[in-house]
Write an enzyme that holds these catalytic residues in place. Sequence first.
Site, PDB file in Angstrom:
ATOM      1  CE  LYS A 225     -13.409  17.389  -5.869  1.00  0.00           C
ATOM      2  NZ  LYS A 225     -12.987  18.769  -5.754  1.00  0.00           N
ATOM      3  CG  HIS A 245     -13.143  21.753  -2.062  1.00  0.00           C
ATOM      4  ND1 HIS A 245     -14.510  21.921  -2.105  1.00  0.00           N
ATOM      5  CD2 HIS A 245     -12.768  21.532  -3.340  1.00  0.00           C
ATOM      6  CE1 HIS A 245     -14.936  21.812  -3.349  1.00  0.00           C
ATOM      7  NE2 HIS A 245     -13.898  21.580  -4.116  1.00  0.00           N
ATOM      8  CB  ALA A 268     -20.685  24.795  -9.778  1.00  0.00           C
ATOM      9  CB  CYS A 269     -18.910  28.778  -5.902  1.00  0.00           C
ATOM     10  SG  CYS A 269     -20.477  28.276  -5.208  1.00  0.00           S
ATOM     11  CG  ASN A 519     -14.626  38.369  -8.383  1.00  0.00           C
ATOM     12  OD1 ASN A 519     -15.590  39.097  -8.194  1.00  0.00           O
ATOM     13  ND2 ASN A 519     -14.752  37.133  -8.826  1.00  0.00           N
TER      14      ASN A 519
END
Length: 609
Positions: A225, A245, A268-269, A519
């Site tokens: 990061k 990101h 965390a998605c 998805n």
Amino acid sequence: MTQVNAPEFVRHPKLIAWVEEIAKLTKPAKIEWCDGSDEEYQRLIDLMIANGTMQALNQEKHPGSYLANSDPSDVARVEDRTFICSEKQEDAGATNNWEAPEVMRAKLNGLFDGCMQGRTMYVVPFSMGPLGSHIAQIGIELTDSPYVAVSMRKMARMGKAVYDVLGTDGEFVPCVHTVAAPLAEGQKDVAWPCNPEKYIVHYPETREIWSYGSGYGGNALLGKKCLALRIASAMGREQGWLAEHMLILGVTNPKGEKHYIAAAFPSACGKTNFAMLIPPAGYEGWKIETVGDDIAWIKPGEDGRLYAINPEAGFFGVAPGTNTKTNPNCMATLHKDVIYTNVAVTEDGQVWWEGLSKEVPANLTNWKGQPHVAGEKAAHPNARFTVAAGQCPSIDADWENPAGVPISAFIFGGRRADTVPLVSEAFDWVDGVYKAATMGSETTAAAVGQQGIVRRDPFAMLPFAGYNMADYFDHWLQLGQQVGEKAEAAGNKLPKIFNVNWFRRDAEGNFVWPGFGQNMRVLEWMIDRVEGRANAVETPIGYVPTYEDLNWTGTDFSKEEFDLITSQSKDQWITEIESHTELFNKLGERLPKALKERQDQLLQAVQKI
């Protein structure tokens, strides 16, 4: 004074002088120049096993894999201790913590004085991006953590070859890291040294990173990061590219048409799951391939298209919730040579975490190294795996292509229980930037703080933009304009921008959309929109598909369920758009006027819902 003793393969006088200078400040017992070899890796692993930092797992079930348990106080990124120390406060902006560089330098000089006493300083050379790529950047991390040295070998291109690219005067980003736990002579070390006081500091103008007090991934693996997003985003703004990101995936349909998509979701998605998606029943002949699961560096090409690379060489993924149903490709990636952190371990030395299996194995040892107590978490919610990307069965053939892969569409999405529909397509680039700039997501365990509160997370970059967020929005708008003109001249188009929300809930609070492999149905519609062959309905918030526009082969997902997750509520949308003002006010005068204008237009449009 510790002897620097640079090996022959290091031929960069400025680098050697810098190592000398930091050694003088931090006073390590010795200096080790990492070469990235297998022998070195195993030696450092064995050292950590002897120190109690790591344990070997069952080598039949987990060949070459090890587990580290961190200190319970050192388990996630520390956003409140992360600073962007630009020369001027307004260049860091309201969404970043700022301290005047000279004040921070004085503070850190005091803290770093003697901080590596009794420890080894490892000189870790790494390349973010394929070695020698025009998009890549080289960094050198000086660290007193062998855990960092071995993890960087998986997460970046680490080793001797970096020095060949660097030569005698190549540019590098200097990164200094300490766990801040000096050892007096004869003092016994602890399994996971760290310090309650933590600083993760970035100087964008001088491209330096200093990290103090934490041994945990995002705070300590400074290529990730810190360099790949915070420093790189500041570089990208100056040089006309983007550090984002985002995951990158390739989609190939049965006709052989291939498109690359970049998608930004907050931590965390489901970035890793989406990047490694396996098409569901009814999608025979379709293929999803993975370029990256977390970070994308995107540069405009001469043809007016945007080309992306994954600057990382590994995956640092969240373990809980990962299983053969939610992410079979990820589980297959973990078949060998993994460093696990803060997962639980079974009595026969196998890893376990919540969501891996329905049954909790008997006699588990939890992430704190204690017997597991029923009703408590066995693995930390932010437990991680670190693994080389090349082991992933769905890895794309071009994942290390130094030129990058051409992006056809951007997807932005957060975790929202209501308001935001399953999918919508932006009207144009400015509208897409507005939607990405005002993304909201319910908070998760990947950052220290509260859970379940909606926070604005622009472009999923709130914790990672290395400069003023208003300038960042402007950079996206300007880049779109410049690249759009170039694309038009070359007969190409800007990528389309989509918004998704896999997380709508029903009145009982249950998720309605099955997500994961399903998805793919949304992805197919997006690809067909890019190709100009799918229908959509124009609504006040964007173009959306009807139930009939999606391919439902192989599933019994009903029209009623679809309507539930695509419905638009006038009241919810008015509240939503008005709530964007809070972020815009925070960003102040530098907010691009185009976004404020877009907000006014949207507010008028949603009155018609």
